[in-house]
Scaffold this motif. Structure first.
Motif, short mmCIF file in Angstrom:
data_model
loop_
_atom_site.label_atom_id
_atom_site.label_comp_id
_atom_site.label_asym_id
_atom_site.label_seq_id
_atom_site.Cartn_x
_atom_site.Cartn_y
_atom_site.Cartn_z
N TRP A 93 -7.96 15.39 -2.53
CA TRP A 93 -7.23 14.62 -1.14
C TRP A 93 -5.98 15.09 -1.34
O TRP A 93 -5.32 15.04 -2.28
CB TRP A 93 -7.28 13.15 -1.28
CG TRP A 93 -8.89 12.44 -1.22
CD1 TRP A 93 -9.62 12.13 -2.33
CD2 TRP A 93 -9.60 11.98 0.07
NE1 TRP A 93 -10.85 12.02 -1.93
CE2 TRP A 93 -10.97 11.80 -0.33
CE3 TRP A 93 -9.43 12.35 1.37
CZ2 TRP A 93 -12.03 11.48 0.36
CZ3 TRP A 93 -10.35 11.92 2.22
CH2 TRP A 93 -11.76 11.46 1.88
N ARG A 94 -5.51 15.53 -0.07
CA ARG A 94 -3.80 15.93 0.06
C ARG A 94 -3.26 14.68 0.74
O ARG A 94 -3.71 13.95 1.64
CB ARG A 94 -3.85 16.97 1.03
CG ARG A 94 -4.37 18.32 0.10
CD ARG A 94 -3.87 19.68 0.96
NE ARG A 94 -5.30 20.27 0.77
CZ ARG A 94 -5.72 21.11 1.95
NH1 ARG A 94 -5.06 20.90 3.12
NH2 ARG A 94 -6.83 21.49 1.82
N TRP A 95 -2.13 14.29 0.30
CA TRP A 95 -1.33 13.20 0.60
C TRP A 95 -0.12 13.51 1.17
O TRP A 95 0.52 14.58 0.36
CB TRP A 95 -1.44 12.03 -0.34
CG TRP A 95 -0.93 11.98 -1.69
CD1 TRP A 95 -1.64 12.28 -2.66
CD2 TRP A 95 0.23 12.28 -2.06
NE1 TRP A 95 -1.03 12.69 -3.75
CE2 TRP A 95 0.32 12.35 -3.55
CE3 TRP A 95 1.63 11.89 -1.57
CZ2 TRP A 95 1.31 12.30 -4.57
CZ3 TRP A 95 2.71 11.79 -2.51
CH2 TRP A 95 2.68 11.98 -3.77
N THR A 96 0.82 13.01 1.87
CA THR A 96 2.06 13.08 2.09
C THR A 96 2.77 11.62 2.19
O THR A 96 2.29 11.07 2.64
CB THR A 96 2.31 13.73 3.57
OG1 THR A 96 1.77 15.14 3.43
CG2 THR A 96 3.82 14.01 3.96
N ARG A 97 3.83 11.56 1.22
CA ARG A 97 4.72 10.28 1.23
C ARG A 97 6.12 10.49 1.92
O ARG A 97 6.81 11.43 1.31
CB ARG A 97 4.71 9.70 -0.03
CG ARG A 97 5.38 8.54 -0.07
CD ARG A 97 5.22 7.89 -1.49
NE ARG A 97 6.33 8.66 -2.41
CZ ARG A 97 6.37 8.63 -3.86
NH1 ARG A 97 5.55 7.94 -4.31
NH2 ARG A 97 7.11 9.18 -4.59
N VAL A 98 6.50 9.79 2.74
CA VAL A 98 7.71 9.94 3.45
C VAL A 98 8.60 8.60 3.21
O VAL A 98 7.93 7.67 3.77
CB VAL A 98 7.76 10.27 5.11
CG1 VAL A 98 9.05 10.17 5.65
CG2 VAL A 98 6.80 11.55 5.23
N VAL A 99 9.56 8.66 2.51
CA VAL A 99 10.45 7.66 2.17
C VAL A 99 11.72 7.54 3.16
O VAL A 99 12.39 8.64 2.92
CB VAL A 99 10.56 7.40 0.85
CG1 VAL A 99 11.58 5.99 0.59
CG2 VAL A 99 9.40 7.32 -0.05
N GLY A 100 11.97 6.61 3.83
CA GLY A 100 13.13 6.40 4.48
C GLY A 100 13.60 5.06 4.80
O GLY A 100 13.16 4.18 4.34
N ASP A 101 14.67 4.96 5.43
CA ASP A 101 15.29 3.69 5.73
C ASP A 101 14.49 3.05 6.74
O ASP A 101 13.76 3.51 7.81
CB ASP A 101 16.69 3.81 6.35
CG ASP A 101 17.57 4.19 5.16
OD1 ASP A 101 17.63 3.79 4.07
OD2 ASP A 101 18.68 4.88 5.75
#
Length: 133
Positions: A93-101
């Protein structure tokens, strides 16, 4: 006595008791065929939906695993985008994690998206964590 009464009836008198006509049998067969085709179509749709539900369930499990790692790590994840690959359920499985305010400055918003091997979306999750001081 009953046997002699039956034998005395003419063929015209017994025609209503001889069974189903050919037309009645064809109508019954047509109705049964339509019902059988509807059941086969329902079975096909059910199998297709079961596969899609399994795909989304495994994708969501992967998203939750990534979220748990981000939430339980003593050091909050760095802001930005990170991608990776994880094996689960015998598949990659490919995942993308976006961390932001987040709207609250003391809290980080973590968006996780998971895709299957073909790149089709399979799960998504948003979690929040305290920002570093």
């Amino acid at each position: 006595m009953a046997a002699s009464w039956w034998a005395a009836m003419t063929q015209a008198d017994r025609s209503g008791e001889a069974g189903f006509t050919l037309l009645e049998m064809l109508v019954a067969l047509a109705v049964f065929s339509i019902a059988a085709l509807a059941l086969l179509n329902l079975n096909t749709v059910t199998v297709t939906n079961a596969g899609a539900v399994q795909e989304r369930t495994l994708g969501q499990i992967v998203a939750r695993n990534i979220a748990v790692e981000a939430l339980t790590d003593p050091i909050p994840p760095a802001q930005g985008t990170e991608t990776g690959e994880e094996a689960n359920g015998g598949r990659a499985w490919r995942w993308t994690r976006v961390v932001g305010d987040s709207p609250e400055s003391r809290i980080l918003q973590i968006d996780i998206a998971v895709a299957d091997e073909a790149g089709q979306p399979a799960g998504a999750l948003t979690v929040f964590r305290a920002a570093p001081l």
